[in-house]
Structure formats: structure tokens, C-alpha cells
Scaffold this active site. Structure first.
Site, PDB file in Angstrom:
ATOM      1  N   HIS A 104       0.822  -1.214   0.000  1.00 51.87           N
ATOM      2  CA  HIS A 104       0.000   0.000   0.000  1.00 51.87           C
ATOM      3  C   HIS A 104       0.853   1.260   0.000  1.00 51.87           C
ATOM      4  O   HIS A 104       2.067   1.211   0.119  1.00 51.87           O
ATOM      5  CB  HIS A 104      -0.951  -0.016   1.213  1.00 51.87           C
ATOM      6  CG  HIS A 104      -0.246   0.037   2.533  1.00 51.87           C
ATOM      7  ND1 HIS A 104       0.187   1.214   3.094  1.00 51.87           N
ATOM      8  CD2 HIS A 104       0.089  -0.943   3.406  1.00 51.87           C
ATOM      9  CE1 HIS A 104       0.757   0.964   4.265  1.00 51.87           C
ATOM     10  NE2 HIS A 104       0.713  -0.351   4.477  1.00 51.87           N
ATOM     11  N   CYS A 161       3.167  -4.836   6.613  1.00 49.56           N
ATOM     12  CA  CYS A 161       2.884  -4.589   5.194  1.00 49.56           C
ATOM     13  C   CYS A 161       4.093  -3.978   4.492  1.00 49.56           C
ATOM     14  O   CYS A 161       4.976  -3.418   5.118  1.00 49.56           O
ATOM     15  CB  CYS A 161       1.694  -3.646   5.057  1.00 49.56           C
ATOM     16  SG  CYS A 161       0.170  -4.330   5.741  1.00 49.56           S
TER      17      CYS A 161
END
Length: 195
Positions: free
Chosen positions: A144, A160
Site C-alpha cells: 500500500h 505490510c
């Protein structure tokens, strides 16, 4: 363990130990995405994340790839393995995981009920690729965007892989649903969870 799986894991270990791009890259905290020739050809149309080099490769035909600078998960929050892109969202909403709330309630408990709507201040940034595994479904791992370019080149996230918002917009347009994603182990780590 099957022979094919053993060969795959052996190949993963070999690739994880050496930088992929030619010529040798200097790993500055921020750089623009660029197309590079790969030292070790990889199948085209895949995402490969090398956490120790803070680089994400989107592979192309003829042994080439787009390379992006990234940040990765800190400490034991980084999860190596084989995944696929199970969902893609523009300006995604965000909800902290139970593990995030447990680790840092002072930061995340305020978002436990309603999360946060998508937008410039959202932790997932401008775009997100949602990583799934066969038999497991959504892993809650994402590739992301981030509003904090100073975090690129560091192991600071809750697991992440993050790119600048400008870079994730470009990558998002390149990567289709069901794309294979390999998150390589950190050096010195024997943990690898193949899907």
C-alpha cells in the site's frame, strides 16, 4: 515436502541472498521507480519483495523488471511467503488488526470500532493490493501507499510493504488481480510460509 516445493524453497533462498538488479544498485532511501535488467530471470507478471534491500520488483518479459523502493514490516511482524493479489482498492478504508490494537492500544484502540475512511490521512494511502493465500484467504497483509516518504528504506510497518503514494498509484495500475506475490525471508530468517 514435495521435490518441486523443495526446489522452489531452495531457489527462494538463493534469490533472497543476492540483489537482483544489474548493474549493482545503491540503496538510497528514496528513488524513482525504474526498469532494470535482472541478474536472475523471474517469470514475468509477478511481484517479488526483497525486505533486506527494501525493494519491490514487478517482473516484465525478457528478464527485466520495474523496481520500487519500499518499507517493510518491523521485527517479527514481517511475514515471508507466497501470496496472490486477492483484492485491489483505491483510497481504501482502514481498520487496525486485533494484533495492532493489542501491541499499541494507545495508538490504535480509537479506530477499533469504525476504522478510518479512505483519504489522504489514511494509513493505507492512495492504493492498496490485498494479499491472500490459498486456504487462508485474506492475510491482512497489504502492499500500500504511505504519506511518510521518510519511512521508505526502513523496517517500520505492522507487516505490510509500503511505497510512496505516487509509486503505489503506478504499481496499482500495472498489477492485475490474482498476480503471484513472493515476500522473501529476511536474511538470517528460516521462516518461509508457502501458500
Amino acid at each position: 515436502m514435495t521435490i518441486a516445493r523443495r526446489r522452489f524453497l531452495t531457489g527462494v533462498a538463493a534469490l533472497a541472498s543476492a540483489p537482483l538488479a544489474l548493474p549493482a544498485q545503491t540503496f538510497a532511501p528514496v528513488m524513482e521507480p525504474q526498469v532494470v535488467a535482472l541478474r536472475h530471470p523471474l517469470p514475468p507478471g509477478e511481484v517479488h519483495v526483497f525486505p533486506d534491500h527494501f525493494r519491490l520488483y514487478w517482473t516484465l518479459p525478457e528478464g527485466r523488471a520495474w523496481v520500487y523502493p519500499i518499507r517493510v514490516g518491523r521485527d517479527d511482524l514481517y511475514e515471508a511467503g507466497e501470496f496472490y493479489v486477492g483484492a485491489k482498492k483505491e483510497w481504501p478504508s482502514w481498520m487496525p488488526t486485533p494484533g495492532m490494537i493489542e501491541r499499541e492500544p494507545e495508538i490504535y484502540s480509537q479506530y477499533a470500532e469504525d476504522g478510518m475512511e479512505g483519504g489522504p490521512g489514511n494509513p493505507l494511502g492512495a492504493r492498496a493490493l490485498y494479499l491472500f493465500q490459498e486456504g487462508r484467504g485474506d492475510t491482512f497483509l497489504r502492499i500500500h501507499g504511505t504519506n511518510d516518504p521518510n519511512s521508505i528504506g526502513r523496517a517500520v510497518s505492522n507487516g505490510c510493504a509500503g511505497l510512496t503514494n505516487a509509486h503505489i498509484v503506478k504499481l496499482y495500475d500495472q498489477v492485475p488481480l490474482n498476480t503471484r506475490v513472493i515476500l522473501y525471508p529476511k536474511m538470517g530468517s528460516s521462516a518461509f510460509t508457502a501458500g
